[in-house]
Enzyme design. Sequence first.
Site, short mmCIF file in Angstrom:
data_model
loop_
_atom_site.label_atom_id
_atom_site.label_comp_id
_atom_site.label_asym_id
_atom_site.label_seq_id
_atom_site.Cartn_x
_atom_site.Cartn_y
_atom_site.Cartn_z
N LYS A 18 53.81 24.53 90.30
CA LYS A 18 52.66 24.17 90.96
C LYS A 18 52.02 25.38 91.63
CE LYS A 18 54.68 21.04 93.22
NZ LYS A 18 55.95 20.73 92.51
N ARG A 93 52.28 12.55 97.73
CA ARG A 93 53.85 12.26 97.00
C ARG A 93 54.02 10.82 96.93
NH1 ARG A 93 55.59 18.15 97.56
NH2 ARG A 93 56.86 18.53 95.79
N ARG A 128 64.55 31.11 91.35
CA ARG A 128 62.93 31.62 91.87
C ARG A 128 63.49 32.25 93.28
NH1 ARG A 128 59.12 26.87 93.97
NH2 ARG A 128 61.38 25.91 94.40
N ARG A 157 64.50 30.23 98.85
CA ARG A 157 64.37 28.99 99.67
C ARG A 157 65.55 28.21 99.92
NH1 ARG A 157 59.13 25.81 97.31
NH2 ARG A 157 60.74 24.09 97.52
N ARG A 168 66.25 16.34 95.12
CA ARG A 168 64.32 16.51 95.18
C ARG A 168 63.85 15.97 93.63
NH1 ARG A 168 64.43 22.78 95.51
NH2 ARG A 168 62.29 22.46 95.21
#
Length: 214
Positions: A18, A93, A128, A157, A168
């Site tokens: 995203k 969400r 990431r 993160r 998640r």
Amino acid sequence: TRMAVNKVMISGAPASGKGTQCEMLSVNYDLTHISAGDLLRAEVSTGSANGLKAKEFMDAGKLVPNEIVVTMIKDRLAQPDAAAGWLLDGYPRSKDQADALEEANIRPEVFLLLEVPESILVERVVGRRLDPETGKIYHLKYALPESEEVEARLIQRSDDTEEKVVPRLETHNKNVAAILDSYSDILVRIDGDQHKDKVYQDIQKALESLSVSA
Ligand code: AP5
């Protein structure tokens, strides 16, 4: 170029791409990128009471309570820079969040869903990295930093671990159907398991076909 479509929602599992797509879309289409996750991380970094509370849920891979998120997004959408067009990333969400937007008369022209097999998402999460100075998203294998200077300052993160991606994903899987229900008439599914430039091309095609027919 200005186009007929100027209210876009983008959704998908954790690490489905995203943020990566929004980086490109917001520039090329002149849309204000509003990321629920980024706004929450900014709130966490202020150390406010809402931020502290949000952090607990984010670290657990759960949805942050609506009392924090709903107003945060509504206020952000009401800022002047969002008036000409927005790209809402990671919101709504849940059914409740979608309903709250409907009540406020906030509706997109298109709802993009990035589809990526779960087996691929873990590797994307773990690899990431983020540039804290520019906010740009990188990956140790798929999106390498352009210089050693950038590489040296990349951060990870706290929820980007193999362990934390499990809840998640569960949270995503539990909620996604109810949201799709709210936007089924404007839903466009995009194959997110391709090179990011190819994913972007597919999104462009979808947006352009909507502009023509609008
Ligand atoms: P949020 O920040 O939204 O996290 P997320 O949904 O888990 O999504 P990510 O940011 O992890 O991934 P992405 O899809 O943007 O992928 P990216 O482009 O970075 O939310 C975090 C938390 O905040 C939630 O868990 C929740 O607690 C809370 N929250 C957020 N919204 C909320 C809401 N509405 N209500 C309540 N709570 C909320 O890509 C991932 C990696 O893959 C990158 O390294 C990238 O370089 C790489 N990559 C991207 N595309 C490709 C490609 N095509 N091929 C190969 N690699 C790729």
